[in-house]
Design an enzyme around this catalytic site. Structure first.
Site, PDB file in Angstrom:
ATOM      1  N   ASP A  57      -6.387  -5.776  -6.482  1.00 34.49           N
ATOM      2  CA  ASP A  57      -5.683  -4.804  -7.495  1.00 34.49           C
ATOM      3  C   ASP A  57      -5.553  -5.209  -8.842  1.00 34.49           C
ATOM      4  OD1 ASP A  57      -5.511  -2.745  -5.412  1.00 34.49           O
ATOM      5  OD2 ASP A  57      -3.370  -2.920  -4.992  1.00 34.49           O
ATOM      6  N   GLU A 110     -10.827   2.856   1.860  1.00 38.42           N
ATOM      7  CA  GLU A 110     -11.019   2.390   0.552  1.00 38.42           C
ATOM      8  C   GLU A 110     -10.766   0.759   0.677  1.00 38.42           C
ATOM      9  OE1 GLU A 110      -8.338   2.787  -3.578  1.00 38.42           O
ATOM     10  OE2 GLU A 110      -7.439   3.105  -1.788  1.00 38.42           O
ATOM     11  N   HIS A 111      -9.823   0.231   1.407  1.00 38.92           N
ATOM     12  CA  HIS A 111      -9.450  -1.270   1.328  1.00 38.92           C
ATOM     13  C   HIS A 111      -9.334  -1.741   2.734  1.00 38.92           C
ATOM     14  CE1 HIS A 111      -7.289   0.046  -2.303  1.00 38.92           C
ATOM     15  NE2 HIS A 111      -8.019  -0.904  -2.815  1.00 38.92           N
ATOM     16  N   GLN A 161       1.067  -1.243  -0.071  1.00 40.38           N
ATOM     17  CA  GLN A 161       0.051  -0.199   0.023  1.00 40.38           C
ATOM     18  C   GLN A 161       0.918   1.383  -0.003  1.00 40.38           C
ATOM     19  OE1 GLN A 161      -3.354  -0.281  -0.384  1.00 40.38           O
ATOM     20  NE2 GLN A 161      -3.296   1.816  -0.666  1.00 40.38           N
ATOM     21  N   HIS A 177     -51.405  22.067 -12.362  1.00 40.17           N
ATOM     22  CA  HIS A 177     -51.110  20.623 -12.153  1.00 40.17           C
ATOM     23  C   HIS A 177     -52.208  20.134 -11.880  1.00 40.17           C
ATOM     24  CE1 HIS A 177     -46.770  22.104 -12.214  1.00 40.17           C
ATOM     25  NE2 HIS A 177     -46.502  20.641 -11.961  1.00 40.17           N
ATOM     26  N   HIS A 219       2.582   3.333  -3.178  1.00 40.92           N
ATOM     27  CA  HIS A 219       1.715   3.850  -4.273  1.00 40.92           C
ATOM     28  C   HIS A 219       2.487   5.153  -4.458  1.00 40.92           C
ATOM     29  CE1 HIS A 219      -1.270   1.253  -5.686  1.00 40.92           C
ATOM     30  NE2 HIS A 219      -1.658   0.774  -4.490  1.00 40.92           N
TER      31      HIS A 219
END
Length: 443
Positions: A367, A333-334, A265, A426, A268
């Protein structure tokens, strides 16, 4: 190298928030630049795209048509890459396609639907793939064919009519693995245009680059800002931030696996986040030692070190229930559940983009090849956002077909509500279709 926090400490919450906080970049200069680029492309079209591509990517062309990569060139890229890479991309594409075909079937069965109510009215939805979608992906040395697969295949499964890819090619450097992925996905057109100018071209169209209905895909702060700026004129999937993983581990976890998951991780970029939560002191101690010991062997060690020092953390908690409470507050996220009984913890998860269940389910597999899209909400956005999927590329139209009896039954109440809101036309519109000519107020 990495912060050690304990949930029993008085200042634990503030310490954790410091780890989660993303410093606000000075966006004034970025906003001004992107605004200029977007307006330039919107008003001048291809001429602006050519100038900006020459300025930012060092790529000169006589026409934007010269920046388009043919289907044949994509095929050549597919055939030129190493066979093992080609076969791995094919396997990934097959798995991603299979998963999203199942998702399409489950999500409204992927088809139009309707029903007849008690009064004979027909109600339902038309489900259609979008006409044209634009995908942005980084290029050159920073190309990510996996992200292209994860973005384009759900769009194709959703029956999008045409998919346009824009990719920067700095100094003309074209990544063949990326072309191979575009070939596998059946991308319709590929333009070697990057940055905010690519987003503007997709949003508004130029003489050569067609306007799209939605733009998806990651990019730098200029790309993200441009997506944010054109939203409303075109759809976008999300504004993605730095990638993140939270791992919940107990004594059943393998410390070496946890260490490598955190490295994976952190590599990145410097703002990526890796957090390990455990009630087990020994697991935390072993991972702490391994992080220091094994870092030197990592090719991207400088990036990993900065990521772990800035935003990484090892969190000691009282028990797994407290760990899951922290997970839901972070909304990562994960999420990896590297614990003895992961299914029990799964029932406690309220917010996470993707959940990896059990010690053998590493996030790196998700991934690349598991099947679900790895385009996920970041920065706590999983509280309201979902993974990219088939549903992101479909539009739905409601169906309302009143029977004679239904018009009579529904018209009365519709007219009452309309008059209460002061919308008398209406009310009369609803009443004129009523068989008995019922009026909610006297003439």
């Amino acid at each position: 190298m990495i912060a050690r926090l304990n949930s029993t400490d008085r200042n634990f919450t503030s310490q954790l928030q410091e780890r989660l906080f993303l410093p606000e970049e000075d966006r004034e200069e970025v906003l001004a630049t992107v605004r200029m680029i977007v307006e330039n492309v919107r008003t001048r079209g291809d001429d602006a795209v050519l100038e900006l591509t020459r300025q930012f990517d060092g790529l000169t062309a006589g026409s934007v048509n010269d920046l388009e990569i043919s289907r044949e060139r994509q095929r050549q890229g597919f055939e030129s890459i190493d066979q093992s890479v080609r076969e791995a991309l094919e396997t990934a594409a097959d798995r991603i396609r299979s998963y999203h075909l199942k998702q399409k079937q489950v999500f409204g069965n992927g088809r139009d639907w309707d029903f007849i109510d008690a009064a004979g009215n027909r109600l339902g939805q038309l489900v259609r793939g979008m006409e044209r979608v634009g995908i942005y992906t980084p290029g050159g040395k920073a190309a990510y064919p996996s992200t292209l697969l994860m973005s384009a295949i759900p769009a194709r499964v959703a029956d999008v009519g045409e998919i346009i890819l824009t990719v920067p090619t700095p100094d003309g450097e074209v990544n063949d693995a990326l072309l191979a992925a575009s070939y596998l996905c059946g991308i319709d057109r590929v333009f070697t245009v990057g940055g905010a100018q690519a987003i503007a071209a997709l949003a508004y169209g130029t003489e050569c680059i067609p306007r799209v209905d939605k733009i998806v895909g990651p990019g730098n702060i200029y790309v993200a800002t441009a997506k944010e700026m054109v939203f409303g004129d075109v759809g976008i999937e999300m504004i993605a931030g730095p990638s993140e993983v939270v791992i919940v581990a107990d004594s059943s976890a393998n410390p070496e696996w946890l260490t490598l998951d955190m490295f994976a991780q952190a590599e990145h970029d410097e703002m990526a986040q890796a957090i390990l939560i455990s009630p087990d002191d020994e697991i935390l101690n072993q991972v702490s030692r391994l992080l220091s010991h094994r870092l030197a062997a990592m090719p991207r060690q400088a990036i990993i070190r900065q990521s772990l020092e800035r935003r990484g953390a090892l969190l000691k908690v009282r028990n797994l229930d407290e760990a899951m409470e922290i997970v839901n507050n972070i909304a990562p996220e994960h999420l990896e559940l590297a614990i003895q009984a992961p299914d029990e913890a799964l029932g406690l998860v309220r917010h996470s983009g993707a959940i990896f269940i059990g010690n053998h389910s590493g996030e790196a597999v998700g991934d690349y090849i598991a099947g679900p899209s790895h385009v996920l909400p970041t920065g706590g956005n999983s509280r309201f956002a979902s993974p990219l999927g088939v549903y992101d590329f479909q539009v739905r139209s409601s169906i309302i077909q009143c029977s004679v009896e239904g018009a009579d039954a529904l018209g009365k109440d519709a007219a009452i509500i309309a008059r209460q809101e002061g919308l008398h036309a209406h009310a009369e519109s609803a009443e004129c279709r009523m068989e008995a000519g019922f009026k909610t107020t006297p003439d």
